[in-house]
Design a protein around this motif. Structure first.
Motif, PDB file in Angstrom:
ATOM      1  N   GLU A 151       0.719  -1.151  -0.076  1.00 52.58           N
ATOM      2  CA  GLU A 151      -0.047  -0.211   0.020  1.00 52.58           C
ATOM      3  C   GLU A 151       1.164   1.300   0.258  1.00 52.58           C
ATOM      4  O   GLU A 151       0.612   2.778  -1.165  1.00 52.58           O
ATOM      5  N   VAL A 155       1.419   3.566  -3.591  1.00 51.02           N
ATOM      6  CA  VAL A 155       1.463   5.278  -2.661  1.00 51.02           C
ATOM      7  C   VAL A 155       2.228   6.121  -3.576  1.00 51.02           C
ATOM      8  O   VAL A 155       2.645   7.394  -4.462  1.00 51.02           O
ATOM      9  N   GLU A 156       3.888   5.527  -3.077  1.00 52.42           N
ATOM     10  CA  GLU A 156       4.677   6.618  -3.795  1.00 52.42           C
ATOM     11  C   GLU A 156       5.287   6.067  -4.939  1.00 52.42           C
ATOM     12  O   GLU A 156       5.384   7.206  -5.863  1.00 52.42           O
ATOM     13  N   ALA A 159       3.143   8.694  -6.743  1.00 50.45           N
ATOM     14  CA  ALA A 159       2.906   9.806  -6.515  1.00 50.45           C
ATOM     15  C   ALA A 159       4.147  10.507  -7.581  1.00 50.45           C
ATOM     16  O   ALA A 159       4.389  11.068  -8.470  1.00 50.45           O
ATOM     17  N   ALA A 193      -4.002   3.499  -2.673  1.00 53.09           N
ATOM     18  CA  ALA A 193      -3.545   3.805  -3.364  1.00 53.09           C
ATOM     19  C   ALA A 193      -4.504   4.900  -4.517  1.00 53.09           C
ATOM     20  O   ALA A 193      -4.274   6.859  -5.039  1.00 53.09           O
ATOM     21  N   CYS A 194      -5.493   4.163  -4.858  1.00 51.66           N
ATOM     22  CA  CYS A 194      -6.412   5.405  -5.617  1.00 51.66           C
ATOM     23  C   CYS A 194      -6.991   6.556  -4.926  1.00 51.66           C
ATOM     24  O   CYS A 194      -7.456   7.561  -5.326  1.00 51.66           O
ATOM     25  N   GLU A 196      -5.724   7.693  -2.193  1.00 50.91           N
ATOM     26  CA  GLU A 196      -4.817   9.005  -1.864  1.00 50.91           C
ATOM     27  C   GLU A 196      -4.755   9.843  -3.201  1.00 50.91           C
ATOM     28  O   GLU A 196      -4.611  11.094  -3.601  1.00 50.91           O
ATOM     29  N   LEU A 197      -4.449   9.525  -4.449  1.00 51.07           N
ATOM     30  CA  LEU A 197      -4.552   9.545  -5.839  1.00 51.07           C
ATOM     31  C   LEU A 197      -5.839  10.823  -6.135  1.00 51.07           C
ATOM     32  O   LEU A 197      -5.522  11.623  -6.279  1.00 51.07           O
ATOM     33  N   SER A 200      -4.710  13.849  -4.331  1.00 51.56           N
ATOM     34  CA  SER A 200      -3.690  14.642  -4.745  1.00 51.56           C
ATOM     35  C   SER A 200      -4.152  14.967  -5.966  1.00 51.56           C
ATOM     36  O   SER A 200      -3.146  16.614  -6.230  1.00 51.56           O
TER      37      SER A 200
END
Ligand code: ATP
Ligand code: MG
Length: 400
Positions: A151, A155-156, A159, A193-194, A196-197, A200
């Motif tokens: 996870e 994310v990294e 990004a 991750a989605c 988070e995306l 951002s």
């Protein structure tokens, strides 16, 4: 008619001569691309549907639309029991190349991060010789996307990738076919991750395709997944679109269908894209001349059905064990009793299937689970079960 000029294309993932009935999805995706590139919030897209309705073909068409806008794209097909890291790394490697970012240092950094993400496969400190190299010839960037927690790592990774795409005013599209076959940890990480995306505003989107229970898989993983993904049910074609799928390719070869022939084709295919291509192919080869008539369709039907019995149904039936075949047959009988001919697409209560076989439901769960894993059946609701293959019940009853 001349088989060399036969335009129809039955086959898994085969690009159809005319992509009929998907204008709405294509137009909606253009809006998504435009919005994502501008940093606007957008949900990831997930296509769901039965076998042979055209999910893979549409996924490829959406990818094509992204490529035409200069996006970086990559595609992978999930496989049961296979981790996400390796196939995703290859897909992202491709996406970075397609982006065509001019600054070598930035590109090498992101490629290095992809490499370190790939090398952290299965969280094991694999020996160097066991390390799989995704063909990236820059050094891995240590300490980025390689924590072992998929996870955090995703994310990294996203990004950095999003940053690279944003530099050039484009985006990155990650296309995942057979998404229901991702492992539980990978699904959960991908959702996170989605999530988070979407917060951002980075220009990265995931576009998935899978069987009808994929939304249930996603929401079992993360409760917020319903807000994260826009689900698009890909279904059989309406009469008009089905006609176009047949007529447009024929017209390109100066051939035509009589209107009775089109009606007969729709009767036979139910508007399912795979069946349309199979029937189109058979009737073209067997019809003596254009325009194709309803009588030609009747003559070609056995040929089309025997092609389907091998290429579409048989290949799936073969994968089932004798016990699983009994289960499938019982499902077909229950579906018939429940809603008559044509009821094969409806789900049936698994308790009824057990009753039909004269067994306790628990004793059948190994067969049921195995069929679920093989993607032959799915369960969209608790206690109910359905075929993933359209017309499968009819096929089973006919083979007896
Ligand atoms: N919109 C369409 N119009 C005409 N033909 C189509 C359309 N979509 C798909 N087809 C045809 O249907 C067949 C199946 O398409 P595809 O392999 O994309 O289905 P799928 O949903 O991915 O199936 P599976 O679940 O088995 O992977 C192919 O032969 C393809 O050419
Ligand atoms: Mg497919």
């Amino acid at each position: 008619m001349d088989p060399i000029r036969n335009p129809y294309a039955p086959g898994a993932g085969q690009r159809p001569p005319e992509l009929a009935g998907r204008d709405e999805q294509l137009a909606a995706f253009d809006v998504v691309l435009e919005r994502v590139a501008k940093g606007r919030p957008e949900r990831s897209l997930v296509l769901t549907g039965l076998r042979g309705v055209g999910k893979t073909v549409l996924l490829n068409a959406l990818r094509g639309a992204a490529v035409r806008r200069g996006w970086g794209t990559g595609k992978l097909e999930a496989r049961p029991g296979q981790g996400l890291r390796r196939p995703l790394s290859s897909a992202l490697h491709q996406a970075v190349r397609e982006l065509g970012h001019g600054d070598e240092e930035s590109v090498d950094h992101v490629l290095g991060v992809i490499k370190s993400f790939a090398h952290r496969d299965a969280g094991t400190a694999a020996k160097l010789k066991d390390q799989w190299s995704p063909g990236i010839d820059v050094p891995a960037v240590r300490g980025r996307a390689d924590s072992g927690d998929i996870e955090i790592d995703l994310v990294e990774l996203f990004a950095d990738l999003g940053g690279l795409a944003a530099d050039v005013g484009k985006g990155v599209g990650i296309f995942i076919d057979e998404m229901q076959d991702l492992g539980a940890d990978d699904v959960s990480a991908l959702c996170a991750a989605c999530h988070e995306l979407s917060q951002s505003g980075l220009p990265v989107i995931v576009v998935g395709a899978g069987l009808p229970h994929l939304p249930a898989v996603l929401s079992a993983s993360k409760s917020y997944s319903e807000r994260l993904f826009r689900y698009q049910r890909i279904d059989r074609l309406a009469r008009e679109a089905a006609d176009r799928a047949l007529e447009a390719p024929a017209a390109d070869e100066d051939a035509a269908f009589e209107s009775d022939a089109l009606a007969a084709m729709y009767d036979a295919t139910g508007g399912y894209p795979y069946f349309i291509q199979a029937y189109g192919k058979a009737v073209w080869d067997l019809a003596p001349r254009s325009p194709i008539t309803a009588a030609d369709v009747a003559v070609a039907a056995p040929e089309a059905e025997s092609e389907l019995a091998v290429g579409f149904f048989g290949s799936r039936y073969e994968r089932a064990t004798p016990g699983e075949r009994d289960y499938l047959m019982a499902m077909a009988d229950v579906a018939l009793a429940q809603s008559g001919l044509g009821g094969d697409e409806d789900s049936v209560p698994s308790a009824d299937v057990a009753a039909r076989l004269g067994k306790k439901p628990q004793s059948l769960s190994p067969a049921r689970d195995s069929l679920l894993k093989k993607g032959l059946v799915y369960s969209g609701e608790r206690g109910r079960i359905a075929f993933t293959v359209p017309h499968f019940g009819r096929y089973l009853r006919e083979r007896g």
